[in-house]
Enzyme design. Structure first.
Site, mmCIF file in Angstrom:
data_model
loop_
_atom_site.group_PDB
_atom_site.id
_atom_site.type_symbol
_atom_site.label_atom_id
_atom_site.label_comp_id
_atom_site.label_asym_id
_atom_site.label_seq_id
_atom_site.Cartn_x
_atom_site.Cartn_y
_atom_site.Cartn_z
ATOM 1 N N ARG A 160 42.283 52.513 35.596
ATOM 2 C CA ARG A 160 42.178 52.050 36.993
ATOM 3 C C ARG A 160 41.359 53.041 37.820
ATOM 4 O O ARG A 160 40.583 52.645 38.689
ATOM 5 C CB ARG A 160 43.570 51.837 37.598
ATOM 6 C CG ARG A 160 43.513 51.530 39.087
ATOM 7 C CD ARG A 160 44.768 50.898 39.698
ATOM 8 N NE ARG A 160 46.022 51.305 39.134
ATOM 9 C CZ ARG A 160 46.600 52.503 39.292
ATOM 10 N NH1 ARG A 160 46.018 53.438 40.023
ATOM 11 N NH2 ARG A 160 47.758 52.769 38.720
ATOM 12 N N ASP A 219 26.553 40.777 52.747
ATOM 13 C CA ASP A 219 26.849 40.162 51.450
ATOM 14 C C ASP A 219 25.516 39.661 50.895
ATOM 15 O O ASP A 219 24.934 38.708 51.411
ATOM 16 C CB ASP A 219 27.847 39.017 51.657
ATOM 17 C CG ASP A 219 28.235 38.344 50.337
ATOM 18 O OD1 ASP A 219 27.435 38.382 49.392
ATOM 19 O OD2 ASP A 219 29.329 37.759 50.291
ATOM 20 N N TYR A 248 30.497 32.282 52.978
ATOM 21 C CA TYR A 248 31.259 31.673 51.882
ATOM 22 C C TYR A 248 32.673 31.362 52.392
ATOM 23 O O TYR A 248 33.293 32.194 53.065
ATOM 24 C CB TYR A 248 31.296 32.635 50.682
ATOM 25 C CG TYR A 248 32.296 32.223 49.645
ATOM 26 C CD1 TYR A 248 32.260 30.947 49.083
ATOM 27 C CD2 TYR A 248 33.300 33.088 49.227
ATOM 28 C CE1 TYR A 248 33.196 30.549 48.146
ATOM 29 C CE2 TYR A 248 34.236 32.696 48.285
ATOM 30 C CZ TYR A 248 34.183 31.424 47.749
ATOM 31 O OH TYR A 248 35.118 31.034 46.826
ATOM 32 N N LYS A 250 27.938 36.001 40.256
ATOM 33 C CA LYS A 250 26.778 35.137 40.469
ATOM 34 C C LYS A 250 25.557 35.698 39.726
ATOM 35 O O LYS A 250 25.603 35.851 38.531
ATOM 36 C CB LYS A 250 26.555 34.973 41.976
ATOM 37 C CG LYS A 250 27.837 34.555 42.735
ATOM 38 C CD LYS A 250 28.317 33.200 42.321
ATOM 39 C CE LYS A 250 29.686 32.734 42.759
ATOM 40 N NZ LYS A 250 30.634 33.542 43.407
HETATM 41 O O1 P1T Z 1 34.228 34.399 43.650
HETATM 42 P P1 P1T Z 1 34.139 35.867 43.915
HETATM 43 O O2 P1T Z 1 33.526 36.655 42.812
HETATM 44 O O3 P1T Z 1 35.425 36.446 44.420
HETATM 45 O O4 P1T Z 1 33.068 36.060 45.103
HETATM 46 C C1 P1T Z 1 33.275 35.550 46.389
HETATM 47 C C2 P1T Z 1 31.967 35.299 47.064
HETATM 48 C C3 P1T Z 1 31.488 36.230 47.953
HETATM 49 N N1 P1T Z 1 30.313 36.066 48.593
HETATM 50 C C4 P1T Z 1 29.550 34.976 48.376
HETATM 51 C C5 P1T Z 1 28.270 34.810 49.118
HETATM 52 C C6 P1T Z 1 29.971 33.997 47.467
HETATM 53 O O5 P1T Z 1 29.190 32.927 47.266
HETATM 54 C C7 P1T Z 1 31.215 34.155 46.795
HETATM 55 C C8 P1T Z 1 31.730 33.135 45.844
HETATM 56 N N2 P1T Z 1 31.146 31.882 45.999
HETATM 57 C C9 P1T Z 1 31.457 30.770 45.249
HETATM 58 C C10 P1T Z 1 32.381 30.730 44.295
HETATM 59 C C11 P1T Z 1 30.666 29.577 45.593
HETATM 60 O O6 P1T Z 1 30.625 28.606 44.834
HETATM 61 O O7 P1T Z 1 30.039 29.598 46.671
#
Ligand code: P1T
Length: 385
Positions: free
Chosen positions: A52, A177, A105, A202
């Site tokens: 961790r 972001d 998001y 992503k």
């Molecule tokens: O899903 P996660 O890894 O926790 O990430 C969240 C997140 C944060 N910022 C942006 C711009 C994002 O698009 C996302 C996650 N988005 C999706 C799952 C989606 O389909 O838009």
């Protein structure tokens, strides 16, 4: 001469280890061990104590991620939202106020509006395409600005340099972001951002097989706070997912070029169709913020949205006709995806907010994969018929 992006993506964090007893791996091994033995109780072996706190595979990824943004520090988390949560926990306290882009998001908005509000952190959402709107929202208790550019799902663009100036003037922390463009197309730290956050799920991971998040930054004080809570809160990226993300990141540049090529081709194709009300893609010359986007990025990314004529049922029907685009949440993987934000990724955003901001029931978001361009266009042509 500075080392190029792909060279860093391939080599940084993964220099072969030639010390006695090491095997010179060219790909960092998956260190699954949760704990690390010491010869002497007071001396952790090579700085490792417990996974961790630090793990060799995650450390390699954190170094690579920092290098991609040209940042001093990188930290990897178990998801994009885990990264976001750790930033907020680390940099804010009860009573603080956040100014957020009104198009974020849905999960980020849910985190701010439904979770951190319970810890007395308030949030105002503004249309950050006009930087003055941010300045107007500043209150004495404001502490942080949270933006995406392009935004999810409306592909709005924020002038990051202008917003960074406002942040500086008022002593606010600017978090960007950068999930949609990845460090290949945009480096927010160079534009004045203080903290950059990613869902590595992503583009950086790139293959829809590893959930993850990251934070990259240059500010030592913020780094120390976030790193402390990475361990104290514990939402770390696992060794296996660190490995997958390391593996994915190596091909980020070549993938981003093909994502962009396909997104632009689809956007141009859709623009010509009478069945489509509007197409949102910053790479289109008629996008309202194309010039600002071009001034702060080296590309426009692989996500586009468009509004279909008709009803939600028509939008659902259209998606069911596509053969190469899976109807699924997420984006940034090699395979093309399509979704309806109103009932999928942004269903947690209140309906009246969605409608006010322009997320209609027939808005469709596309993540263009890296398949052959002609095949994707042909799939759309058939589905529209
Ligand atoms: O899903 P996660 O890894 O926790 O990430 C969240 C997140 C944060 N910022 C942006 C711009 C994002 O698009 C996302 C996650 N988005 C999706 C799952 C989606 O389909 O838009």
């Amino acid at each position: 001469m500075a080392i190029g992006f792909s060279t860093r993506a391939i080599h940084n964090g993964e220099e072969p280890d030639f010390r006695a007893g090491a095997s010179g791996d060219v790909a960092v091994p998956i260190h699954l061990s949760t704990t690390f033995a010491r010869l002497k109780a007071g001396s952790p072996t090579a700085g490792y104590e417990y996974t961790r706190s630090l793990n060799p595979t995650r450390k390699a990824l954190e170094e690579k991620l920092a290098s991609l943004d040209g940042a001093k520090y990188g930290l990897a988390f178990s998801s994009g939202l885990a990264a976001a949560s750790t930033i907020i926990i680390s940099l804010l306290k009860a009573g603080d106020h956040v100014i957020g882009f009104d198009d974020l998001y849905g999960g980020t908005r849910r985190l701010l509006s439904n979770v951190f509000v319970n810890f007395n952190i308030s949030v105002s959402y503004v249309d950050a395409t006009v930087p003055e709107n941010i300045e107007k929202a500043v209150k004495p208790e404001s502490k942080l600005i949270w933006i995406e550019s392009p935004t999810n799902p409306l592909l709005k663009i924020a002038d990051i340099r202008a917003i960074a100036k406002i942040a500086k003037k008022h002593g606010l922390i600017l978090v960007v972001d950068n999930t949609f463009l990845s460090p290949y197309f945009q480096k927010p730290l160079d534009l004045g951002a203080d903290v950059v956050v990613y869902s590595t799920t992503k583009y950086i991971g790139g293959h829809s097989d590893a959930l993850g998040g990251s934070v990259v930054l240059n500010n030592e004080e913020y780094y120390k706070k976030i790193a402390y809570n990475q361990n104290a809160v514990g939402a770390v990226l696992s060794p296996f997912d660190s490995y997958l993300t390391l593996r994915g990141a190596k091909t980020l540049a070549v993938r981003m070029e093909q994502h962009q090529k396909n997104a632009l081709a689809l956007a141009e194709f859709l623009q010509k169709s009478p069945k489509i009300k509007r197409v949102l893609y910053p790479g289109l010359k008629n996008h309202p913020h194309h010039d600002i986007a071009a001034s702060q990025t080296t590309g426009f990314g692989g996500v586009l949205s468009f509004e279909l004529e008709g009803t939600l049922a028509d939008a659902e029907n259209f998606l069911s006709k596509l053969k190469l685009f899976s109807t699924a949440e997420s984006l940034g993987g090699v395979e093309s995806l399509a979704e309806i934000p109103a009932i999928m990724t942004h269903a947690s955003v209140p309906k009246e907010v969605r409608e006010k901001n322009g997320i209609s029931d027939t808005l469709i978001r596309i993540s263009a994969g890296i398949e052959n361009t002609e095949d994707l266009i042909e799939d759309f042509r058939k589905a529209l018929e």
